[in-house]
Design a protein around this motif. Structure first.
Motif, short mmCIF file in Angstrom:
data_model
loop_
_atom_site.label_atom_id
_atom_site.label_comp_id
_atom_site.label_asym_id
_atom_site.label_seq_id
_atom_site.Cartn_x
_atom_site.Cartn_y
_atom_site.Cartn_z
N PRO A 58 12.87 1.69 -14.04
CA PRO A 58 12.61 2.40 -15.14
C PRO A 58 11.89 3.81 -14.91
O PRO A 58 11.03 4.45 -15.66
CB PRO A 58 10.96 1.70 -15.62
N SER A 59 12.98 4.60 -14.35
CA SER A 59 12.21 6.26 -13.84
C SER A 59 13.44 6.81 -13.66
O SER A 59 14.31 6.38 -12.85
CB SER A 59 11.12 6.35 -13.05
N SER A 60 13.84 8.02 -14.25
CA SER A 60 14.98 8.86 -14.06
C SER A 60 14.27 9.95 -12.96
O SER A 60 15.10 10.89 -12.42
CB SER A 60 15.39 9.48 -15.08
N GLU A 84 6.47 14.10 -12.43
CA GLU A 84 5.91 13.15 -13.55
C GLU A 84 4.38 13.79 -13.79
O GLU A 84 4.28 14.33 -14.92
CB GLU A 84 6.01 11.64 -13.16
N LEU A 85 3.57 13.64 -12.82
CA LEU A 85 2.40 14.05 -12.90
C LEU A 85 2.19 15.62 -13.12
O LEU A 85 1.28 16.18 -13.71
CB LEU A 85 1.40 13.15 -11.98
N ARG A 86 3.16 16.29 -12.56
CA ARG A 86 3.10 17.70 -12.53
C ARG A 86 1.72 18.27 -11.78
O ARG A 86 0.98 19.02 -12.41
CB ARG A 86 3.48 18.40 -13.74
N VAL A 126 0.78 -1.18 -0.03
CA VAL A 126 -0.06 0.18 0.06
C VAL A 126 0.93 1.17 -0.10
O VAL A 126 0.31 2.35 0.24
CB VAL A 126 -0.94 -0.04 1.26
N LEU A 127 2.11 1.08 -0.42
CA LEU A 127 3.07 2.03 -0.47
C LEU A 127 3.02 2.25 -2.11
O LEU A 127 2.87 1.49 -2.73
CB LEU A 127 4.37 1.94 0.16
N GLY A 128 3.68 3.50 -2.44
CA GLY A 128 4.06 3.31 -3.84
C GLY A 128 4.72 2.36 -4.50
O GLY A 128 5.66 2.02 -3.71
N ALA A 129 4.57 2.04 -5.79
CA ALA A 129 5.27 0.95 -5.98
C ALA A 129 6.92 1.35 -6.10
O ALA A 129 7.91 0.64 -6.05
CB ALA A 129 5.02 0.66 -7.76
N SER A 130 7.11 2.47 -6.65
CA SER A 130 8.72 3.17 -6.57
C SER A 130 9.36 2.81 -5.11
O SER A 130 10.45 2.49 -5.25
CB SER A 130 8.33 4.78 -6.66
N ALA A 131 8.56 3.02 -4.24
CA ALA A 131 9.14 2.79 -2.78
C ALA A 131 9.66 1.29 -2.64
O ALA A 131 10.83 0.91 -1.90
CB ALA A 131 8.02 2.75 -1.55
N ILE A 132 9.18 0.42 -3.49
CA ILE A 132 9.64 -0.96 -3.52
C ILE A 132 10.75 -1.13 -4.41
O ILE A 132 11.89 -1.49 -4.48
CB ILE A 132 8.47 -2.28 -3.55
N ALA A 133 10.35 -0.74 -5.64
CA ALA A 133 11.17 -0.81 -6.87
C ALA A 133 12.70 -0.16 -6.69
O ALA A 133 13.63 -0.52 -7.24
CB ALA A 133 10.38 -0.66 -7.90
N ILE A 134 12.79 0.99 -5.96
CA ILE A 134 13.93 1.83 -5.81
C ILE A 134 14.99 0.82 -5.04
O ILE A 134 16.31 1.18 -5.23
CB ILE A 134 13.60 2.92 -5.46
N VAL A 135 14.68 -0.28 -4.21
CA VAL A 135 15.64 -0.66 -3.38
C VAL A 135 15.29 -2.08 -3.03
O VAL A 135 16.20 -3.05 -2.92
CB VAL A 135 15.81 0.22 -2.12
N GLY A 141 5.47 -3.13 -13.64
CA GLY A 141 5.99 -4.20 -14.65
C GLY A 141 7.56 -4.78 -14.08
O GLY A 141 7.88 -5.90 -14.03
N TYR A 142 8.19 -3.58 -13.68
CA TYR A 142 9.66 -3.96 -13.38
C TYR A 142 9.76 -4.85 -12.08
O TYR A 142 10.39 -5.98 -11.88
CB TYR A 142 10.15 -2.52 -12.99
#
Ligand SMILES: C[C@@H]1O[C@H](OP(=O)(O)OP(=O)(O)OC[C@H]2O[C@@H](n3ccc(=O)[nH]c3=O)[C@H](O)[C@@H]2O)[C@H](O)[C@H](O)[C@H]1O
Length: 450
Positions: A162-164, A378-380, A127-136, A218-219
């Motif tokens: 998959p994100s800069s 990203e969403l700005r 229930v965190l953002g996917a980035s929180a997992i994918a980054i590390v 996806g990552y």
């Protein structure tokens, strides 16, 4: 359903339970009594969703009676996690007793060790953002027991990330991931616990959607070689406005539509006293009416006593700072509220996205920084308050950010408003959320039958 013992986790698990009960699922929701007392009112199907009160054993280091993360500073949640780990027998008894076909969990990495021998399925629901997992928290990081990554290593995303934009900057921000290597619960560190749970389960589920985190999900699926089910944001339809009878409705009702700035930092953020005072002075400096709901800073027993000298007098009638738990979603829906200053915890992030308020973000934890980068970069749709050295948030920067988004003549503020309106349209489209839940139900039914 067995979420981590924190409001930011229990709330989305409960919303998902409501959606599933609405589609005929019978659910046992395992959580401590204090969480049932505070959040049980969110249960829309009491005939299908039954709470099972979890009894936490006493643990050295955990103050007696504590049952949820919001009762203690984040440093003590390790002991709360130890207590949760010692409820394994209770959880197993519930799983056996209810003849469950599926267990949905997040921080209790040992759930698959219960479900697998019983021939039933488990889904790890993030229930965190996917980035929180994918980054590390992915195998590509090459983490292993006892290994600690340096700040510099953490500042570089893992291979294939998959994100800069949705990244942590070198230094202070990358340092926010340091807690991953700390002990968290019985005989595990935080990262081991998450990785074990994601490796052991039968499928990953994410509280997000393709439209904003599809690549990241996806990552994760590739990294864990697991199916990834998306539930969407699982936000409830705005219920009848509980604020009508609430004192906040009366207070807010005195102001022009869209003129009030509302601020809340979720259930787990405690500020240092000096930073707390600097922040509230920023609201005063902004010149706008404000309602700030913040927990007392470290060392203060109440929020009110920690306010700067003469502050309450100066802002009387224009601004209020309270330590109470307020109905955040109802306040965001109040016509007088026009700006939401928040920490970008994932729940608040979604609630800000589906509100009509302008969005200003002051992230504190690593996942909140990543959510903020997604929102601002990203969403700005929102503005990140710039931090100074060592993460200091000045009253000037708070005031500037509020004035930027609240000033209809400000170009940046207008473009943020336009983008927000566009995304709000996507998320508030009637079929948007139900399409994700329908798909999730289909995924889960196939998994249970497989
Ligand atoms: C998921 C993860 O768990 C934590 O959640 P936390 O409680 O801090 O914040 P939210 O996810 O916004 O969840 C907080 C929830 O509490 C509600 N609320 C909060 C304050 C109040 O006064 N009244 C309310 O109704 C709010 O509406 C939201 O639904 C961490 O942030 C983490 O960074 C986050 O990503």
């Amino acid at each position: 359903m067995f979420p981590w013992l924190a409001a930011g986790h229990i709330t989305p698990f409960l919303h998902l339970s409501n959606d599933l009960a609405g589609r005929g699922f019978t659910i046992t929701f395992i959580t401590p009594q204090k969480a049932i007392d505070r959040l049980g009112h969110l249960n829309r199907h009491p005939n299908l969703i039954t709470f099972h009160p979890l009894t936490l054993p006493p643990v050295d280091g955990l103050p007696a009676g504590v049952e949820t993360a919001s009762e203690v500073p984040i440093e003590l949640t390790h002991f709360l996690c130890v207590a949760m780990d010692r409820t394994r027998d209770q959880v197993e008894a519930v799983v056996r007793g209810t003849r469950a076909k599926l267990v949905v969990f997040d921080m209790a990495h040992w759930v698959p060790d219960i479900t697998r021998p019983l021939g039933i399925r488990s889904v790890n629901y993030t229930v965190l953002g996917a980035s929180a997992i994918a980054i590390v928290l992915v195998p590509a990081r090459g983490l292993e027991k006892g290994k600690v990554l340096t700040e510099d290593e953490l500042a570089v995303p893992p291979p294939g990330y998959p994100s800069s934009t949705v990244v942590l900057r070198r230094g202070y921000e990358a340092g926010l991931l340091g807690f991953l290597f700390m002990p968290y619960g019985e005989a595990t560190t935080f990262w081991e616990r998450i990785s074990l749970g994601m490796k052991g389960c039968d499928a990953l589920a994410m509280r997000t959607c393709e439209e904003i985190e599809g690549k990241l999900c996806g990552y994760l699926g590739e990294q864990y070689d697991k199916p990834v089910f998306l539930t969407g944001p699982v936000l409830p339809e705005p219920s009848e406005d509980r604020l009508e009878v609430d004192r906040w409705a009366k207070w807010l009702g005195r102001f022009e539509p869209g003129s009030v700035v509302f601020c809340a930092f979720g259930s787990q953020v405690f500020l240092e006293r000096d930073q707390f005072q600097e922040l509230v002075l920023g609201f005063e400096l902004s010149g706008h009416p404000f309602l700030v709901a913040l927990k007392p800073p470290f060392g203060a027993s109440t929020t009110e006593e920690a306010l700067p000298e003469g502050f309450e007098e100066r802002v009387k009638g224009r601004g209020i700072v309270t330590g109470e738990w307020v109905e955040q979603v109802a306040i965001l829906n109040h016509p007088s509220v026009g700006c939401f200053v928040n920490h970008c915890g994932f729940g608040s992030m979604w609630e800000s996205l589906t509100s009509r308020c302008q969005i200003v973000m002051v992230p504190h934890l690593a996942d909140q920084v990543l959510n903020t980068r997604l929102m601002a970069g990203e969403l700005r749709v929102g503005l990140e308050v710039e931090r100074g050295e060592k993460g200091w948030v000045s009253k000037e920067k708070v005031s500037e950010a509020i004035q930027c988004v609240m000033n209809s003549g400000n170009e940046l503020g207008c473009s943020l408003r336009e983008n927000h309106e566009k995304w709000r349209g996507v998320f508030s489209d009637p079929g948007f959320m139900s399409r994700y839940i329908d798909k999730f139900v289909q995924n889960v039914n196939e998994l249970v039958k497989s």
